[in-house]
Design a protein around this motif. Structure first.
Motif, PDB file in Angstrom:
ATOM      1  N   THR A  17       2.088  -3.977  -2.428  1.00 46.70           N
ATOM      2  CA  THR A  17       1.358  -2.767  -2.807  1.00 46.70           C
ATOM      3  C   THR A  17       1.626  -2.261  -4.220  1.00 46.70           C
ATOM      4  O   THR A  17       0.891  -1.393  -4.700  1.00 46.70           O
ATOM      5  CB  THR A  17       1.688  -1.633  -1.819  1.00 46.70           C
ATOM      6  OG1 THR A  17       3.115  -1.366  -1.839  1.00 46.70           O
ATOM      7  CG2 THR A  17       1.275  -2.011  -0.408  1.00 46.70           C
ATOM      8  N   ILE A  22      -3.063   1.525  -4.532  1.00 44.73           N
ATOM      9  CA  ILE A  22      -2.963   2.151  -3.211  1.00 44.73           C
ATOM     10  C   ILE A  22      -1.620   2.832  -2.989  1.00 44.73           C
ATOM     11  O   ILE A  22      -1.377   3.343  -1.899  1.00 44.73           O
ATOM     12  CB  ILE A  22      -3.216   1.115  -2.089  1.00 44.73           C
ATOM     13  CG1 ILE A  22      -2.259  -0.065  -2.214  1.00 44.73           C
ATOM     14  CG2 ILE A  22      -4.666   0.623  -2.135  1.00 44.73           C
ATOM     15  CD1 ILE A  22      -2.389  -1.102  -1.110  1.00 44.73           C
ATOM     16  N   SER A  23      -0.755   2.835  -4.002  1.00 41.50           N
ATOM     17  CA  SER A  23       0.544   3.521  -3.988  1.00 41.50           C
ATOM     18  C   SER A  23       1.606   2.798  -3.167  1.00 41.50           C
ATOM     19  O   SER A  23       1.647   2.885  -1.933  1.00 41.50           O
ATOM     20  CB  SER A  23       0.409   4.962  -3.474  1.00 41.50           C
ATOM     21  OG  SER A  23       1.690   5.584  -3.448  1.00 41.50           O
ATOM     22  N   SER A  24       2.490   2.109  -3.869  1.00 41.98           N
ATOM     23  CA  SER A  24       3.589   1.413  -3.187  1.00 41.98           C
ATOM     24  C   SER A  24       4.590   2.419  -2.622  1.00 41.98           C
ATOM     25  O   SER A  24       5.084   2.242  -1.500  1.00 41.98           O
ATOM     26  CB  SER A  24       4.294   0.460  -4.157  1.00 41.98           C
ATOM     27  OG  SER A  24       4.855   1.173  -5.255  1.00 41.98           O
ATOM     28  N   HIS A  28       3.187   3.840   0.516  1.00 42.89           N
ATOM     29  CA  HIS A  28       3.219   2.868   1.614  1.00 42.89           C
ATOM     30  C   HIS A  28       4.635   2.687   2.162  1.00 42.89           C
ATOM     31  O   HIS A  28       4.824   2.568   3.376  1.00 42.89           O
ATOM     32  CB  HIS A  28       2.665   1.522   1.147  1.00 42.89           C
ATOM     33  CG  HIS A  28       1.174   1.416   1.295  1.00 42.89           C
ATOM     34  ND1 HIS A  28       0.313   2.080   0.463  1.00 42.89           N
ATOM     35  CD2 HIS A  28       0.412   0.732   2.192  1.00 42.89           C
ATOM     36  CE1 HIS A  28      -0.933   1.801   0.836  1.00 42.89           C
ATOM     37  NE2 HIS A  28      -0.904   0.993   1.884  1.00 42.89           N
ATOM     38  N   LEU A  34      -3.487  10.461  -1.058  1.00 44.12           N
ATOM     39  CA  LEU A  34      -4.173   9.178  -0.894  1.00 44.12           C
ATOM     40  C   LEU A  34      -5.685   9.371  -0.873  1.00 44.12           C
ATOM     41  O   LEU A  34      -6.435   8.633  -1.517  1.00 44.12           O
ATOM     42  CB  LEU A  34      -3.725   8.492   0.395  1.00 44.12           C
ATOM     43  CG  LEU A  34      -2.419   7.698   0.370  1.00 44.12           C
ATOM     44  CD1 LEU A  34      -2.009   7.304   1.784  1.00 44.12           C
ATOM     45  CD2 LEU A  34      -2.543   6.469  -0.512  1.00 44.12           C
ATOM     46  N   ALA A  93      -8.288   8.887  -4.143  1.00 43.35           N
ATOM     47  CA  ALA A  93      -9.307   7.861  -3.902  1.00 43.35           C
ATOM     48  C   ALA A  93     -10.624   8.295  -4.529  1.00 43.35           C
ATOM     49  O   ALA A  93     -11.375   7.464  -5.079  1.00 43.35           O
ATOM     50  CB  ALA A  93      -9.482   7.641  -2.402  1.00 43.35           C
ATOM     51  N   SER A 122      -0.402   6.361  -6.944  1.00 40.67           N
ATOM     52  CA  SER A 122      -0.429   4.964  -7.385  1.00 40.67           C
ATOM     53  C   SER A 122      -0.396   4.880  -8.901  1.00 40.67           C
ATOM     54  O   SER A 122      -1.282   5.399  -9.588  1.00 40.67           O
ATOM     55  CB  SER A 122      -1.653   4.197  -6.868  1.00 40.67           C
ATOM     56  OG  SER A 122      -1.790   2.956  -7.530  1.00 40.67           O
ATOM     57  N   GLY A 125      -3.304   2.769  -9.951  1.00 37.41           N
ATOM     58  CA  GLY A 125      -4.531   3.514  -9.698  1.00 37.41           C
ATOM     59  C   GLY A 125      -4.783   4.567 -10.756  1.00 37.41           C
ATOM     60  O   GLY A 125      -5.907   4.738 -11.234  1.00 37.41           O
ATOM     61  N   PHE A 168     -10.621  -0.477  -2.728  1.00 38.16           N
ATOM     62  CA  PHE A 168      -9.366   0.250  -2.582  1.00 38.16           C
ATOM     63  C   PHE A 168      -9.608   1.709  -2.215  1.00 38.16           C
ATOM     64  O   PHE A 168      -8.794   2.324  -1.522  1.00 38.16           O
ATOM     65  CB  PHE A 168      -8.561   0.149  -3.879  1.00 38.16           C
ATOM     66  CG  PHE A 168      -8.289  -1.262  -4.303  1.00 38.16           C
ATOM     67  CD1 PHE A 168      -7.451  -2.081  -3.567  1.00 38.16           C
ATOM     68  CD2 PHE A 168      -8.882  -1.786  -5.449  1.00 38.16           C
ATOM     69  CE1 PHE A 168      -7.203  -3.387  -3.948  1.00 38.16           C
ATOM     70  CE2 PHE A 168      -8.644  -3.088  -5.842  1.00 38.16           C
ATOM     71  CZ  PHE A 168      -7.812  -3.893  -5.091  1.00 38.16           C
ATOM     72  N   TYR A 179     -10.039   1.865   1.543  1.00 36.92           N
ATOM     73  CA  TYR A 179      -8.760   1.658   2.222  1.00 36.92           C
ATOM     74  C   TYR A 179      -7.892   2.910   2.151  1.00 36.92           C
ATOM     75  O   TYR A 179      -7.281   3.324   3.149  1.00 36.92           O
ATOM     76  CB  TYR A 179      -8.018   0.471   1.600  1.00 36.92           C
ATOM     77  CG  TYR A 179      -6.618   0.302   2.124  1.00 36.92           C
ATOM     78  CD1 TYR A 179      -6.386  -0.311   3.352  1.00 36.92           C
ATOM     79  CD2 TYR A 179      -5.527   0.778   1.400  1.00 36.92           C
ATOM     80  CE1 TYR A 179      -5.092  -0.458   3.853  1.00 36.92           C
ATOM     81  CE2 TYR A 179      -4.233   0.643   1.893  1.00 36.92           C
ATOM     82  CZ  TYR A 179      -4.022   0.026   3.103  1.00 36.92           C
ATOM     83  OH  TYR A 179      -2.745  -0.101   3.594  1.00 36.92           O
ATOM     84  N   ARG A 180      -7.822   3.538   0.975  1.00 39.15           N
ATOM     85  CA  ARG A 180      -7.000   4.733   0.801  1.00 39.15           C
ATOM     86  C   ARG A 180      -7.478   5.863   1.717  1.00 39.15           C
ATOM     87  O   ARG A 180      -6.668   6.564   2.327  1.00 39.15           O
ATOM     88  CB  ARG A 180      -7.053   5.196  -0.661  1.00 39.15           C
ATOM     89  CG  ARG A 180      -6.327   4.285  -1.649  1.00 39.15           C
ATOM     90  CD  ARG A 180      -6.554   4.784  -3.071  1.00 39.15           C
ATOM     91  NE  ARG A 180      -5.991   6.124  -3.222  1.00 39.15           N
ATOM     92  CZ  ARG A 180      -4.852   6.379  -3.870  1.00 39.15           C
ATOM     93  NH1 ARG A 180      -4.175   5.401  -4.437  1.00 39.15           N
ATOM     94  NH2 ARG A 180      -4.413   7.618  -3.973  1.00 39.15           N
TER      95      ARG A 180
END
Length: 277
Positions: free
Chosen positions: A16, A21-23, A26, A123, A127, A167, A170, A254, A257-258
Motif C-alpha cells: 500500500t 490508498i494510505s499505507s 491500512h 479515506l 478520495a 496517502s 495520493g 483507487f 476502493y478508498r
C-alpha cells in the motif's frame, strides 16, 4: 507482536505504500480488525524504511544522476540549468513542509490522528480530492517540464500525509495532476520527494518502535527487520506496477476502493465491531 503480525503488517506496508490508498491508514485498519490493537505509528514509520529502500534501488540511476548534477551545480554555475540539478533542489525544498509540520505535530500523529473514525472519514473525503484531480487535471506536462512551483506545491501536499488515511502518493500525485502534470510525471516526482522525509521519519522513530508511545504493539528487532524486508520486496514490485498502471489507467480505480474501504470501516465502528482507538 507475534511473527504472524510482523509478516502480515510488513506485507500490507509493501502493498500500500506507493498506491494512493494510505499505507499508514491500512496498517492501522488491518492491525485493529485482525489483531485487535494498533501496530503503532513508530512501527509504521520504521517499516516504511523498507519501501523507501525499494525506491532507492528502483530509481538508483535517477538518484545518482540527480545527486551528481546537484553537487556539480553547487560548484560550477554552468551546470545549473539542467533538470537533474533543479530536481535536486525541488526534492530538498519540497521536503521542508512535512519536516516542519511533522516535528511540531509528532505527538498528535502518533496518538489522536490514529483514531479510526478520522482515518475512515479521511479515506472517503480525500478520495473526492483524487477524483477531482483526475477529472480537472490536464495531464499534459511531462517530467521535463517540472518547475520550482510544482515542487513546492507537491511538497506542501505531501505534508497532508501526516494524517493517516490521506496517502502520501495520493496527495502528491493529486497536486501534480492539478498542476497539469501527467500521471507518470507526478508519480515519479512523488517517489523521489518521499525519500528524505520517510527515511528521516523511520530513523527518528526507530527507538520508539520497541517501546511504542500510547497504544501499540511491541516488536522485537528481528520482527522489525523481517517486516521491513517484506515491505522492501513487495514495495519494489509495487513501484513497477504503479508506474505501468498510471500510464494507461485513471486514478478512479483507487477512488472507488478508498470510498468502499472507508464506508466499511465506518459501519464496523458504528456497530461496535471494532474500536476507534
Amino acid at each position: 507482536m507475534t511473527w504472524l503480525q510482523a509478516i502480515v503488517l510488513g506485507a500490507v506496508q509493501g502493498l500500500t505504500e506507493f498506491l494512493p490508498i494510505s499505507s499508514s491508514g491500512h496498517l492501522r485498519i488491518v492491525s485493529e480488525i485482525f489483531f485487535g490493537t494498533d501496530a503503532g505509528a513508530s512501527f509504521t514509520a520504521v517499516t516504511q524504511l523498507g519501501t523507501e529502500a525499494a525506491v532507492l534501488v528502483y530509481f538508483a540511476r535517477d538518484i545518482g544522476r540527480i545527486a551528481t548534477a546537484w553537487f556539480r551545480g553547487l560548484v560550477h554555475a554552468e551546470h545549473r540549468g539542467g533538470l537533474d540539478y533543479r530536481m535536486g533542489w525541488y526534492v530538498i525544498l519540497g521536503t521542508i513542509p512535512i519536516g516542519v509540520l511533522g516535528f511540531f505535530f509528532k505527538d498528535q500523529v502518533r496518538t489522536s490522528a490514529r483514531n479510526l473514525w478520522l482515518i475512515a472519514s479521511v479515506l472517503i473525503i480525500f478520495a473526492l480530492v483524487i477524483a477531482a484531480a483526475e477529472h480537472y487535471g490536464r495531464k499534459r506536462r511531462p517530467i521535463e517540464d517540472l518547475r520550482l512551483r510544482d515542487g513546492i506545491v507537491m511538497g506542501s501536499a505531501q505534508a497532508l500525509a501526516l494524517i493517516p488515511g490521506v496517502s502520501r502518493s495520493g496527495a502528491t500525485i493529486s497536486a501534480g495532476l492539478f498542476l497539469g502534470l501527467t500521471r507518470e510525471a507526478a508519480a515519479r516526482y512523488s517517489f523521489l520527494l518521499a525519500i528524505p522525509a520517510v527515511v528521516a521519519s523511520g530513523l527518528f522513530s526507530l527507538p520508539d518502535a520497541f517501546e511504542p508511545v500510547g497504544e501499540g504493539l511491541n516488536a522485537s528487532g528481528p520482527q522489525l527487520f523481517l517486516a521491513t524486508l517484506i515491505a522492501f520486496v513487495i514495495g519494489y514490485a509495487s513501484i513497477a506496477w504503479l508506474l505501468r498502471f498510471v500510464v494507461n489507467h485513471s486514478m478512479y480505480w483507487f477512488v472507488g476502493y478508498r470510498i468502499i474501504l472507508g464506508t466499511v470501516v465506518l459501519v464496523l465502528l458504528a456497530t461496535g465491531t471494532v474500536s476507534a482507538t
